[in-house]
Design an enzyme around this catalytic site. Structure first.
Site, short mmCIF file in Angstrom:
data_model
loop_
_atom_site.label_atom_id
_atom_site.label_comp_id
_atom_site.label_asym_id
_atom_site.label_seq_id
_atom_site.Cartn_x
_atom_site.Cartn_y
_atom_site.Cartn_z
N ARG A 59 7.57 -34.45 7.95
CA ARG A 59 6.43 -34.26 8.87
C ARG A 59 5.74 -32.93 8.63
O ARG A 59 4.55 -32.77 8.91
CB ARG A 59 6.89 -34.38 10.32
CG ARG A 59 7.77 -33.24 10.81
CD ARG A 59 8.25 -33.48 12.25
NE ARG A 59 8.90 -32.32 12.81
CZ ARG A 59 10.17 -31.97 12.63
NH1 ARG A 59 10.94 -32.71 11.84
NH2 ARG A 59 10.68 -30.91 13.20
N HIS A 60 6.48 -31.97 8.07
CA HIS A 60 5.89 -30.66 7.82
C HIS A 60 4.88 -30.72 6.67
O HIS A 60 3.94 -29.94 6.64
CB HIS A 60 6.99 -29.63 7.52
CG HIS A 60 8.01 -29.56 8.60
ND1 HIS A 60 7.72 -29.14 9.88
CD2 HIS A 60 9.33 -29.90 8.61
CE1 HIS A 60 8.82 -29.20 10.62
NE2 HIS A 60 9.80 -29.66 9.87
N ARG A 106 1.46 -31.31 7.92
CA ARG A 106 0.89 -30.10 8.56
C ARG A 106 0.45 -29.08 7.51
O ARG A 106 -0.59 -28.43 7.69
CB ARG A 106 1.91 -29.52 9.53
CG ARG A 106 2.19 -30.49 10.66
CD ARG A 106 3.38 -30.09 11.48
NE ARG A 106 3.65 -31.13 12.49
CZ ARG A 106 4.80 -31.30 13.06
NH1 ARG A 106 5.83 -30.54 12.75
NH2 ARG A 106 4.97 -32.26 13.95
N ARG A 144 6.45 -0.06 8.81
CA ARG A 144 6.54 0.81 9.99
C ARG A 144 7.06 0.04 11.20
O ARG A 144 7.12 0.58 12.29
CB ARG A 144 5.18 1.42 10.28
CG ARG A 144 4.72 2.37 9.18
CD ARG A 144 3.36 2.95 9.46
NE ARG A 144 3.00 3.90 8.40
CZ ARG A 144 1.75 4.19 8.06
NH1 ARG A 144 0.74 3.58 8.67
NH2 ARG A 144 1.51 5.05 7.11
N HIS A 155 9.18 -24.85 7.26
CA HIS A 155 8.17 -25.67 7.95
C HIS A 155 6.75 -25.48 7.43
O HIS A 155 5.93 -26.39 7.57
CB HIS A 155 8.18 -25.39 9.45
CG HIS A 155 9.40 -25.94 10.11
ND1 HIS A 155 9.52 -25.98 11.49
CD2 HIS A 155 10.55 -26.47 9.63
CE1 HIS A 155 10.69 -26.52 11.81
NE2 HIS A 155 11.34 -26.81 10.69
N ASN A 156 6.44 -24.31 6.86
CA ASN A 156 5.07 -24.04 6.43
C ASN A 156 4.92 -23.91 4.92
O ASN A 156 3.83 -23.67 4.43
CB ASN A 156 4.55 -22.75 7.08
CG ASN A 156 4.72 -22.76 8.58
OD1 ASN A 156 5.45 -21.94 9.12
ND2 ASN A 156 4.07 -23.69 9.26
N ASP A 166 0.86 -1.17 0.00
CA ASP A 166 0.00 0.00 0.00
C ASP A 166 0.91 1.23 0.00
O ASP A 166 2.13 1.12 -0.17
CB ASP A 166 -0.98 -0.03 1.18
CG ASP A 166 -0.32 0.12 2.54
OD1 ASP A 166 0.93 0.23 2.62
OD2 ASP A 166 -1.05 0.13 3.55
N HIS A 167 0.32 2.39 0.20
CA HIS A 167 1.07 3.64 0.18
C HIS A 167 2.12 3.75 1.28
O HIS A 167 3.12 4.44 1.11
CB HIS A 167 0.10 4.83 0.29
CG HIS A 167 -0.72 4.79 1.55
ND1 HIS A 167 -1.82 3.96 1.68
CD2 HIS A 167 -0.57 5.42 2.73
CE1 HIS A 167 -2.33 4.12 2.89
NE2 HIS A 167 -1.60 4.99 3.55
N CYS A 174 2.73 -3.53 4.08
CA CYS A 174 1.88 -2.42 4.48
C CYS A 174 2.51 -1.86 5.76
O CYS A 174 3.64 -2.21 6.08
CB CYS A 174 0.42 -2.82 4.65
SG CYS A 174 0.04 -3.95 6.01
N GLY A 175 1.81 -1.03 6.47
CA GLY A 175 2.39 -0.44 7.67
C GLY A 175 2.86 -1.46 8.69
O GLY A 175 3.99 -1.42 9.16
N THR A 176 2.00 -2.42 9.02
CA THR A 176 2.36 -3.47 9.98
C THR A 176 2.66 -4.81 9.32
O THR A 176 3.21 -5.70 9.96
CB THR A 176 1.23 -3.71 11.00
OG1 THR A 176 0.08 -4.21 10.30
CG2 THR A 176 0.89 -2.44 11.77
N GLY A 177 2.23 -4.98 8.09
CA GLY A 177 2.34 -6.27 7.42
C GLY A 177 1.17 -7.19 7.72
O GLY A 177 0.96 -8.18 7.02
N GLY A 194 -2.41 -6.54 7.93
CA GLY A 194 -3.62 -6.44 7.12
C GLY A 194 -3.45 -7.00 5.72
O GLY A 194 -4.30 -7.76 5.22
#
Length: 146
Positions: free
Chosen positions: A136-137, A140, A113, A102-103, A12-13, A69-72, A74
Protein backbone atom coordinates in the site's frame (compact mmCIF):
# COMPACT_ATOMS: atom_id res chain seq x y z
CA UNK A 1 23.68 -3.65 4.81
CA UNK A 2 21.23 -3.02 1.98
CA UNK A 3 21.88 -3.59 -1.72
CA UNK A 4 23.09 0.00 -1.96
CA UNK A 5 26.84 0.33 -1.93
CA UNK A 6 27.50 4.01 -2.67
CA UNK A 7 26.21 6.73 -0.40
CA UNK A 8 26.79 10.47 -0.80
CA UNK A 9 27.27 12.75 2.19
CA UNK A 10 27.24 16.52 2.24
CA UNK A 11 26.63 19.39 4.63
CA UNK A 12 27.13 23.05 5.16
CA UNK A 13 29.72 24.52 7.52
CA UNK A 14 27.56 23.90 10.61
CA UNK A 15 27.78 20.12 10.30
CA UNK A 16 31.29 19.28 9.08
CA UNK A 17 32.31 17.41 12.22
CA UNK A 18 29.13 15.35 12.45
CA UNK A 19 29.23 14.59 8.73
CA UNK A 20 32.79 13.32 9.04
CA UNK A 21 31.85 11.16 12.05
CA UNK A 22 28.96 9.66 10.06
CA UNK A 23 31.25 9.05 7.08
CA UNK A 24 33.72 7.13 9.26
CA UNK A 25 30.91 5.19 10.93
CA UNK A 26 29.29 3.97 7.73
CA UNK A 27 32.59 3.37 5.93
CA UNK A 28 33.48 1.00 8.79
CA UNK A 29 30.26 -0.88 7.95
CA UNK A 30 31.34 -1.37 4.35
CA UNK A 31 29.55 1.50 2.60
CA UNK A 32 31.37 3.24 -0.25
CA UNK A 33 31.18 6.83 1.02
CA UNK A 34 31.28 9.75 -1.40
CA UNK A 35 31.81 12.84 0.78
CA UNK A 36 31.29 16.01 -1.24
CA UNK A 37 30.88 18.42 1.67
CA UNK A 38 33.12 21.30 2.71
CA UNK A 39 36.18 20.69 4.87
CA UNK A 40 36.79 24.20 6.21
CA UNK A 41 34.58 26.15 8.63
CA UNK A 42 33.94 29.20 6.43
CA UNK A 43 30.26 29.95 6.03
CA UNK A 44 28.73 28.23 3.03
CA UNK A 45 25.24 27.92 1.59
CA UNK A 46 23.34 24.73 2.45
CA UNK A 47 21.10 24.78 -0.68
CA UNK A 48 24.03 24.14 -3.01
CA UNK A 49 25.22 21.22 -0.87
CA UNK A 50 21.75 19.67 -0.64
CA UNK A 51 21.23 20.00 -4.38
CA UNK A 52 24.66 18.55 -5.24
CA UNK A 53 24.10 15.48 -3.08
CA UNK A 54 20.56 15.00 -4.40
CA UNK A 55 21.79 15.15 -7.98
CA UNK A 56 24.23 12.31 -7.20
CA UNK A 57 21.35 10.17 -5.94
CA UNK A 58 18.92 11.15 -8.70
CA UNK A 59 21.51 10.31 -11.38
CA UNK A 60 22.10 6.85 -9.93
CA UNK A 61 25.75 7.60 -9.13
CA UNK A 62 24.89 6.98 -5.47
CA UNK A 63 22.01 4.87 -4.19
CA UNK A 64 21.39 6.88 -1.01
CA UNK A 65 22.36 10.21 0.52
CA UNK A 66 22.80 11.76 3.94
CA UNK A 67 22.85 15.54 4.26
CA UNK A 68 23.25 17.83 7.24
CA UNK A 69 22.94 21.46 8.21
CA UNK A 70 22.18 23.20 11.50
CA UNK A 71 18.56 22.03 11.69
CA UNK A 72 18.47 19.62 8.76
CA UNK A 73 15.44 21.48 7.42
CA UNK A 74 16.91 23.86 4.84
CA UNK A 75 19.23 21.35 3.21
CA UNK A 76 16.37 18.84 3.06
CA UNK A 77 14.15 21.37 1.29
CA UNK A 78 16.87 22.00 -1.29
CA UNK A 79 17.38 18.27 -1.89
CA UNK A 80 13.66 17.65 -2.37
CA UNK A 81 13.61 20.14 -5.27
CA UNK A 82 15.55 17.57 -7.34
CA UNK A 83 13.25 15.23 -9.27
CA UNK A 84 13.22 11.72 -7.88
CA UNK A 85 14.42 12.64 -4.40
CA UNK A 86 12.48 11.73 -1.28
CA UNK A 87 14.35 13.18 1.68
CA UNK A 88 13.16 13.50 5.25
CA UNK A 89 14.71 15.25 8.21
CA UNK A 90 14.88 13.01 11.29
CA UNK A 91 15.86 13.53 14.89
CA UNK A 92 14.78 10.09 16.12
CA UNK A 93 15.33 6.50 15.03
CA UNK A 94 11.64 5.66 14.56
CA UNK A 95 11.18 8.39 11.94
CA UNK A 96 14.41 7.41 10.18
CA UNK A 97 13.26 3.82 9.90
CA UNK A 98 9.76 4.77 8.77
CA UNK A 99 10.82 7.17 6.00
CA UNK A 100 12.60 4.20 4.41
CA UNK A 101 9.89 1.60 5.11
CA UNK A 102 6.83 3.67 4.19
CA UNK A 103 8.11 6.53 2.02
CA UNK A 104 10.99 4.82 0.19
CA UNK A 105 13.19 7.77 1.16
CA UNK A 106 16.48 7.81 -0.68
CA UNK A 107 17.99 10.59 1.40
CA UNK A 108 18.19 11.40 5.09
CA UNK A 109 18.70 14.84 6.58
CA UNK A 110 19.96 15.48 10.10
CA UNK A 111 20.28 18.70 12.11
CA UNK A 112 23.75 18.93 13.61
CA UNK A 113 22.55 21.53 16.11
CA UNK A 114 19.56 19.36 17.04
CA UNK A 115 21.03 15.93 17.83
CA UNK A 116 24.34 14.80 19.26
CA UNK A 117 26.75 12.44 17.58
CA UNK A 118 25.59 9.28 19.36
CA UNK A 119 21.96 9.79 18.43
CA UNK A 120 22.89 10.84 14.89
CA UNK A 121 24.77 7.57 14.37
CA UNK A 122 21.77 5.62 15.68
CA UNK A 123 19.50 7.55 13.29
CA UNK A 124 21.81 6.74 10.38
CA UNK A 125 21.85 3.05 11.34
CA UNK A 126 18.04 2.97 11.53
CA UNK A 127 17.77 4.61 8.10
CA UNK A 128 20.34 2.37 6.43
CA UNK A 129 19.02 -0.76 8.12
CA UNK A 130 15.45 -0.33 6.90
CA UNK A 131 13.99 -1.29 3.53
CA UNK A 132 10.93 -0.13 1.62
CA UNK A 133 7.93 -2.32 2.41
CA UNK A 134 6.07 -1.69 -0.86
CA UNK A 135 2.42 -2.77 -0.91
CA UNK A 136 0.00 0.00 0.00
CA UNK A 137 2.97 2.29 0.54
CA UNK A 138 3.98 2.01 -3.12
CA UNK A 139 0.72 3.69 -4.15
CA UNK A 140 1.45 6.55 -1.77
CA UNK A 141 5.01 6.96 -3.01
CA UNK A 142 3.66 7.12 -6.58
CA UNK A 143 1.34 9.89 -5.42
CA UNK A 144 4.30 11.79 -3.94
CA UNK A 145 6.20 11.42 -7.19
CA UNK A 146 3.18 12.87 -9.01
Amino acid sequence: MTDATRIVLSSDHAAIGLRQAIAQHIAAQGWDVVDIGPTTPESTHYPKHGKAAAERVASGDCQLGIILCGTGQGIMMAANKVTGIRCGVCSDTFSARMIRQHNDANMLSIGARVVGEGLALDIVDAFLGAAFEGGRHATRVEMIEG
